[in-house]
Design a protein around this motif. Structure first.
Motif, PDB file in Angstrom:
ATOM      1  N   LEU A   1      -3.065   4.082  19.976  1.00 29.03           N
ATOM      2  CA  LEU A   1      -3.200   4.050  18.512  1.00 29.03           C
ATOM      3  C   LEU A   1      -2.585   5.281  17.874  1.00 29.03           C
ATOM      4  CD1 LEU A   1      -6.843   2.885  17.701  1.00 29.03           C
ATOM      5  CD2 LEU A   1      -4.733   1.539  17.739  1.00 29.03           C
ATOM      6  N   ASP A   2      -1.927   5.070  16.743  1.00 28.97           N
ATOM      7  CA  ASP A   2      -1.544   6.162  15.851  1.00 28.97           C
ATOM      8  C   ASP A   2      -2.648   6.189  14.798  1.00 28.97           C
ATOM      9  OD1 ASP A   2      -0.307   8.020  14.346  1.00 28.97           O
ATOM     10  OD2 ASP A   2       1.539   6.881  13.987  1.00 28.97           O
ATOM     11  N   VAL A   3      -3.365   7.318  14.719  1.00 28.07           N
ATOM     12  CA  VAL A   3      -4.583   7.350  13.906  1.00 28.07           C
ATOM     13  C   VAL A   3      -4.284   7.858  12.496  1.00 28.07           C
ATOM     14  CG1 VAL A   3      -6.895   8.373  13.731  1.00 28.07           C
ATOM     15  CG2 VAL A   3      -5.990   7.687  15.960  1.00 28.07           C
ATOM     16  N   ALA A   4      -4.661   7.053  11.496  1.00 23.92           N
ATOM     17  CA  ALA A   4      -4.484   7.481  10.098  1.00 23.92           C
ATOM     18  C   ALA A   4      -5.731   8.208   9.623  1.00 23.92           C
ATOM     19  CB  ALA A   4      -4.229   6.266   9.216  1.00 23.92           C
ATOM     20  N   GLU A   5      -6.896   7.733  10.043  1.00 23.19           N
ATOM     21  CA  GLU A   5      -8.151   8.304   9.563  1.00 23.19           C
ATOM     22  C   GLU A   5      -9.184   8.191  10.674  1.00 23.19           C
ATOM     23  OE1 GLU A   5     -11.264   7.447   5.867  1.00 23.19           O
ATOM     24  OE2 GLU A   5      -9.602   6.093   6.217  1.00 23.19           O
ATOM     25  N   ASP A   6      -9.809   9.326  11.003  1.00 23.98           N
ATOM     26  CA  ASP A   6     -10.808   9.325  12.073  1.00 23.98           C
ATOM     27  C   ASP A   6     -12.195   9.415  11.459  1.00 23.98           C
ATOM     28  OD1 ASP A   6     -12.395   9.693  14.304  1.00 23.98           O
ATOM     29  OD2 ASP A   6     -10.836  10.823  15.364  1.00 23.98           O
ATOM     30  N   MET A   7     -12.955   8.329  11.570  1.00 21.79           N
ATOM     31  CA  MET A   7     -14.283   8.317  10.938  1.00 21.79           C
ATOM     32  C   MET A   7     -15.386   8.458  11.978  1.00 21.79           C
ATOM     33  SD  MET A   7     -13.272   5.231   8.349  1.00 21.79           S
ATOM     34  CE  MET A   7     -12.111   4.461   9.447  1.00 21.79           C
TER      35      MET A   7
ATOM     36  N   GLY B   1       0.474  -4.100   5.622  1.00 23.03           N
ATOM     37  CA  GLY B   1      -0.541  -3.575   4.706  1.00 23.03           C
ATOM     38  C   GLY B   1      -1.957  -4.068   4.981  1.00 23.03           C
ATOM     39  N   ARG B   2      -2.175  -4.688   6.162  1.00 20.23           N
ATOM     40  CA  ARG B   2      -3.549  -5.112   6.471  1.00 20.23           C
ATOM     41  C   ARG B   2      -4.200  -4.100   7.413  1.00 20.23           C
ATOM     42  NH1 ARG B   2      -0.790 -10.092   5.780  1.00 20.23           N
ATOM     43  NH2 ARG B   2      -0.039 -10.057   7.918  1.00 20.23           N
ATOM     44  N   ASP B   3      -5.538  -4.070   7.372  1.00 18.77           N
ATOM     45  CA  ASP B   3      -6.277  -3.041   8.110  1.00 18.77           C
ATOM     46  C   ASP B   3      -6.405  -3.348   9.600  1.00 18.77           C
ATOM     47  OD1 ASP B   3      -6.866  -1.439   5.926  1.00 18.77           O
ATOM     48  OD2 ASP B   3      -8.722  -2.537   5.467  1.00 18.77           O
ATOM     49  N   VAL B   4      -6.177  -2.315  10.391  1.00 19.24           N
ATOM     50  CA  VAL B   4      -6.483  -2.395  11.825  1.00 19.24           C
ATOM     51  C   VAL B   4      -7.319  -1.161  12.187  1.00 19.24           C
ATOM     52  CG1 VAL B   4      -5.548  -2.358  14.178  1.00 19.24           C
ATOM     53  CG2 VAL B   4      -4.396  -3.707  12.406  1.00 19.24           C
ATOM     54  N   PHE B   5      -8.432  -1.402  12.858  1.00 20.01           N
ATOM     55  CA  PHE B   5      -9.331  -0.313  13.235  1.00 20.01           C
ATOM     56  C   PHE B   5      -9.459  -0.239  14.752  1.00 20.01           C
ATOM     57  CE2 PHE B   5     -10.611  -1.854   9.083  1.00 20.01           C
ATOM     58  CZ  PHE B   5     -10.703  -0.680   8.354  1.00 20.01           C
ATOM     59  N   GLY B   6      -9.805   0.941  15.219  1.00 24.44           N
ATOM     60  CA  GLY B   6     -10.139   1.105  16.635  1.00 24.44           C
ATOM     61  C   GLY B   6     -11.611   1.489  16.707  1.00 24.44           C
ATOM     62  N   LEU B   7     -12.317   0.976  17.696  1.00 19.11           N
ATOM     63  CA  LEU B   7     -13.710   1.383  17.902  1.00 19.11           C
ATOM     64  C   LEU B   7     -13.810   2.134  19.215  1.00 19.11           C
ATOM     65  CD1 LEU B   7     -16.767   1.186  17.015  1.00 19.11           C
ATOM     66  CD2 LEU B   7     -16.908  -0.685  18.685  1.00 19.11           C
ATOM     67  N   ARG B   8     -14.331   3.362  19.122  1.00 20.05           N
ATOM     68  CA  ARG B   8     -14.657   4.083  20.366  1.00 20.05           C
ATOM     69  C   ARG B   8     -15.976   3.487  20.854  1.00 20.05           C
ATOM     70  NH1 ARG B   8     -13.016   8.815  17.093  1.00 20.05           N
ATOM     71  NH2 ARG B   8     -11.257   9.838  18.101  1.00 20.05           N
TER      72      ARG B   8
END
Ligand code: UTP
Length: 296
Positions: free
Chosen positions: A175-181, A242-249
């Protein structure tokens, strides 16, 4: 768009060459960890996450996998007659409802993305999960359930991720991370098996919740890295559009049962997790280690 995820695709059409000669006649997914085939771990995880429709993308030589889900009436009645209720219970736990399983054929091993695309008509216009049976995950709650809970908040598409050392990123989609929450990250991009300069150390592993538009992207894809149609590319296209893709740790331990070393590690972990085996098995492992140390 509904966020209820009731369908899961299990791409099981790969050749499994890393386990030859076993996979000459046994599908990789039927190989067992302790006493359960890999596919059973995947099905149990999907059920726990609320999946109701199970779509297998198969290929030649996977007949044993289809047979595995048949009800074993004769065996059941023998166990019943013999009063072996614990075994009967285990056997019944593998039964699937009529109509809950669908099989679709991938006629040529053109890659994971192509395998998923083969199921497009069965998925229709709904979000869907993809489970790679090679990745066996010990987690509580199970990994897909963690993802579905996170996805209820985020929508979009979601992939399971784990941190790997920089030298191992070349074996994964990264993943290329845009925002780490924290547990969840928003992706800016995704690269399949980067040879150099990985965009992060967050590797994608074999659990996905995907928007139906990913199928549209697969429709458009020609051939990505390695000559195969890559699922990673179709997910990366979501971000491009322009659609959202998220990663879950996710919380848990993942075993790569598509590799021999990973399969052996999983065998040890699952063996030690079984009440009826753990003491004898732990003693054996301790003996093996001490003999090894003595020999060094
Ligand atoms: P792998 O990359 O592990 O390939 O596929 P493989 O063929 O199963 O195994 P090796 O590398 O030859 O030992 C990852 C997942 O994608 C599925 C596989 O069945 C596995 O679950 N897959 C891969 C397909 O369904 N179709 C394909 O064309 C490729």
């Amino acid at each position: 768009m509904s966020r209820k995820v009731t369908k899961a695709i299990f791409p099981v059409a790969g050749l499994g060459t890393r386990f030859l000669p076993a996979t000459k006649s046994i599908p990789k997914e039927i190989m067992t960890l302790v006493d359960r085939p890999l596919i059973q771990y995947a099905i149990d995880e999907a059920r726990a996450a609320g999946i109701e429709e199970f779509i297998f993308v198969t290929s030649r030589g996977k007949g044993a996998l289809e047979d595995y889900f048949d009800h074993a009436h004769e065996l059941e009645s023998n166990l019943k007659k013999a009063g072996k209720n614990d075994l009967l219970e285990i056997l019944r736990g593998t039964n699937m409802d009529s109509g809950a399983i669908a099989y679709i054929r991938q006629h040529k091993a053109l890659g994971l993305g192509h395998a998923v695309w083969c199921a497009r008509r069965l998925v229709g216009d709904e979000p869907f999960a993809v489970i790679l049976t090679d990745d066996v995950i010990l987690g509580e709650p199970p990994c897909l359930q963690q993802m579905i809970e996170a996805y209820q908040e985020t929508g979009g598409s979601m992939v399971a991720t784990m941190e790997v050392s920089p030298e191992r990123t070349k074996s994964y989609g990264v993943l290329d991370v845009a925002e780490d929450m924290g547990a969840i990250v928003r992706a800016r991009g995704m690269v399949e098996k980067p040879k150099e300069n990985p965009p992060s150390n967050l590797a994608v592993i074999g659990r996905y919740i995907l928007a139906p538009t990913v199928m549209t992207n697969l429709n458009k894809l020609k051939q990505g890295s390695g000559g195969e149609i890559q699922l990673t590319d179709a997910i990366a296209d979501e971000i491009e559009e322009g659609r959202d893709v998220f990663g879950l740790r996710f919380r848990g331990q993942r075993f790569d049962c598509g590799s021999k070393a990973g399969f052996l590690q999983a065998t040890v972990a699952f063996g030690l997790a079984r009440d009826e085996l753990k003491d004898e098995f732990a003693d054996y492992l301790a003996d093996v280690l001490s003999m090894r140390r003595a020999a060094e």
